[in-house]
Design an enzyme around this catalytic site. Structure first.
Site, PDB file in Angstrom:
ATOM      1  CG  ASP A 211      -2.212   0.635   1.125  1.00  0.00           C
ATOM      2  OD1 ASP A 211      -2.176   1.805   0.489  1.00  0.00           O
ATOM      3  OD2 ASP A 211      -3.580  -0.006   1.024  1.00  0.00           O
ATOM      4  CG  HIS A 234      -0.851   1.754  -3.656  1.00  0.00           C
ATOM      5  ND1 HIS A 234      -1.942   1.334  -2.969  1.00  0.00           N
ATOM      6  CD2 HIS A 234      -0.383   0.537  -3.972  1.00  0.00           C
ATOM      7  CE1 HIS A 234      -2.306   0.073  -3.461  1.00  0.00           C
ATOM      8  NE2 HIS A 234      -1.353  -0.293  -4.153  1.00  0.00           N
TER       9      HIS A 234
END
Ligand SMILES: *[C@@H]1O[C@H](CO)[C@@H](O)[C@H](O)[C@H]1NC(C)=O
Ligand SMILES: *[C@@H]1O[C@H](CO)[C@@H](O)[C@H](O)[C@H]1NC(C)=O
Length: 385
Positions: A211, A234
Site C-alpha cells: 500500500d 502506492h
C-alpha cells in the site's frame, strides 16, 4: 563520611546510564517462548528509573504478543531501546490481529528505538483477506500514540499485518534509516502512517510494500520526508481525506529527494467525494525521480470506490498551494499528470516547475479538472493548468 557516601551514591545514580537487559527479566531468544511479560517488566524498570535508561535486546528471536508500553506512570523521559535481535509475532494471526497494534507506545516522552527487526508474520492474514473469508483487520506493527520527542533509528520492519508504523497524536518524531518491506500485493500494509501529528521527519528510508509507502492522514503538519526510496507500493499519499465532515487539515508537508520505482502512484493527494471541512495546503514535492510509475503526479478528489458511501457528491476538502518542482522520469501510463479536483472547491495555487515525465515512446499527457495554478520552466507534458 556518611554524607559523602550519600552524595557519591546520588551522583552515581544520576549520571550512570542503567541498562536493563530483557534476558535478565526472563526473555528467551529462542523465538518460541513468549517474552511479552519480560519486555513489559524491563519497560517498568526503565520507567521507574530517574536517570536515562537503556533497554537492551541482544541478538536472537523474541516471540512477543500484544505489548502495550504505557507512559502513564513512567517517570523517565530518556529511555533508549537498543535492539540487536528480531521481535517476532505469533504465527497464529488471530493472537495480535484483533487489536489495533502489536507493539504500542502511548503517552511516552523521549523514547528512542535503535536498530532491531520486527517480523509480524503477516502473510497468512493477507491470504485470508484476499480469499474474501472473514478475518481480523490486523494489527499495526509499531504504533506511537500521543507521544513526544520520539526517535526510531535503523529499524527494519517486515511483513506487517496492517500498517508497519503508525504515528498518531505525536509531537516531534524522527524516523531515520527505516527499512520496511512487505509483498507488493499485501493489502493495507502502509509503510509509515502519520496522522494528527506535528514535527515528524522521515529520512534516509527504503520502503517497499503493498500500500502507501507513506500515508498522511488528517491533522498532519510540519512533516518532512527526505531521501526516500519507495517501491513496490502506492507512493506517498496525502489521504484519504474527507471521510469525516469535521476533519483536521493537512499543512506544511515537504517531500524532498525521493525515488519511486514501479509504484501505483508517485506523489498523490486523495480525498473522498464527500462533504468535509478539511484542507490541504503548503505542500512541496521536490527533486523526485519516477521510474515506470502508473500515476506519477495525481490529485484525486473523486475517490469513491464502487460508488459506495458518496454517490453524486463532491469533496469538501480545499486543496491549495501545492508545488511540484524538478520531477522527472517515466510514467507507466499515458496520463502522467492528473489533477481531478473538487467541482465545488476547486484546487488553487498549483505550481509545476521543471517537470519532465515521459511515457514509453509516446508523448505523455496531462489532464486537469477544476484545477488552477501556473507552470514555470520546462514542463512536459505541457501544463493543463
Ligand atoms: C514547516 O515544517 C518544517 C518542518 O518540516 C518547519 O521547520 C517549518 O518551520 C514549518 N513552517 C511553518 C511555517 O510552520
Ligand atoms: C526529458 O527526459 C527525457 C528522457 O529522460 C530526455 O531525453 C529529455 O532530454 C528531457 N527533456 C528535458 C527538456 O530535460
Amino acid at each position: 563520611m556518611i554524607q559523602i557516601l550519600i552524595i557519591l551514591t546520588l551522583f552515581c545514580l544520576s549520571s550512570a546510564k542503567t541498562t536493563y537487559n530483557v534476558q535478565s527479566f526472563g526473555a528467551k531468544s529462542d523465538g518460541k517462548s513468549d517474552c511479552t511479560k519480560a519486555f513489559l517488566s524491563a519497560w517498568g524498570a526503565a520507567c521507574a528509573a530517574m536517570s536515562p535508561a537503556t533497554i537492551y535486546v541482544p541478538q536472537g528471536r523474541y516471540l512477543l504478543g500484544n505489548a502495550y508500553f504505557s507512559g502513564k506512570s513512567c517517570k523517565n523521559t530518556a529511555i533508549m531501546i537498543r535492539i540487536d535481535g528480531t521481535l517476532v509475532a505469533p504465527s497464529n494471526y488471530n493472537v495480535i490481529g484483533k487489536s489495533g497494534s502489536w507493539l504500542r507506545f502511548e503517552r511516552v516522552t523521549g523514547v528512542s528505538i535503535h536498530g532491531g527487526t520486527l517480523d509480524a508474520q503477516g502473510t497468512q492474514l493477507w491470504a485470508c483477506k484476499k480469499s474474501g473469508k472473514a478475518c481480523p483487520k490486523g494489527a499495526t506493527s509499531l504504533a506511537f500514540y500521543n507521544s513526544n520527542n520520539i526517535i526510531i533509528n535503523g529499524l527494519t520492519s517486515s511483513n506487517s499485518q496492517m500498517f508497519h508504523v503508525r504515528i498518531y497524536g505525536c509531537k516531534n518524531a524522527h524516523l531515520v534509516n527505516m527499512k520496511i518491506s512487505a509483498d507488493g500485493n499485501s493489502p493495507n500494509t502502509d509503510g509509515i502512517h502519520v496522522q494528527h501529528s506535528t514535527g515528524v521527519t522521515i529520512m534516509n528510508s527504503h520502503i517497499g510494500t503493498g500500500d502507501d509507502c507513506v500515508s498522511i492522514g488528517p491533522g498532519a503538519s510540519n512533516l518532512w520526508i527526505e531521501n526516500l526510496a519507495c517501491g513496490p507500493g502506492h507512493g506517498v499519499s496525502i489521504g484519504s481525506l474527507a471521510w469525516d465532515l469535521q476533519e483536521a487539515g493537512v499543512q506544511n508537508i515537504t517531500v524532498k529527494t525521493a525515488t519511486f520505482r514501479g509504484t501505483q502512484n508517485g506523489v498523490r493527494v486523495k480525498t473522498w467525494a464527500r462533504p468535509s471541512n478539511g484542507f490541504v495546503r503548503n505542500v512541496l514535492f521536490q527533486h523526485v525521480i519516477m521510474s515506470n510509475v502508473k500515476n506519477p503526479i495525481i490529485i484525486d478528489q473523486n475517490y469513491c470506490p464502487n460508488h459506495k458511501n458518496c454517490p453524486n457528491q463532491a469533496s469538501g476538502v480545499k486543496i491549495s498551494d501545492i508545488t511540484y518542482q524538478d520531477i522527472c522520469g517515466t510514467s507507466a501510463t499515458q496520463v502522467a499528470v492528473k489533477f481531478d479536483c473538487s467541482k465545488t472547491r476547486p484546487c488553487t495555487g498549483i505550481t509545476l516547475d521543471r517537470v519532465n515525465l515521459t511515457y514509453k515512446d509516446k508523448p505523455a499527457t496531462a489532464s486537469c479538472a477544476n484545477a488552477g495554478g501556473k507552470a514555470a520552466g520546462i514542463v512536459k507534458p505541457s501544463s493543463c493548468l
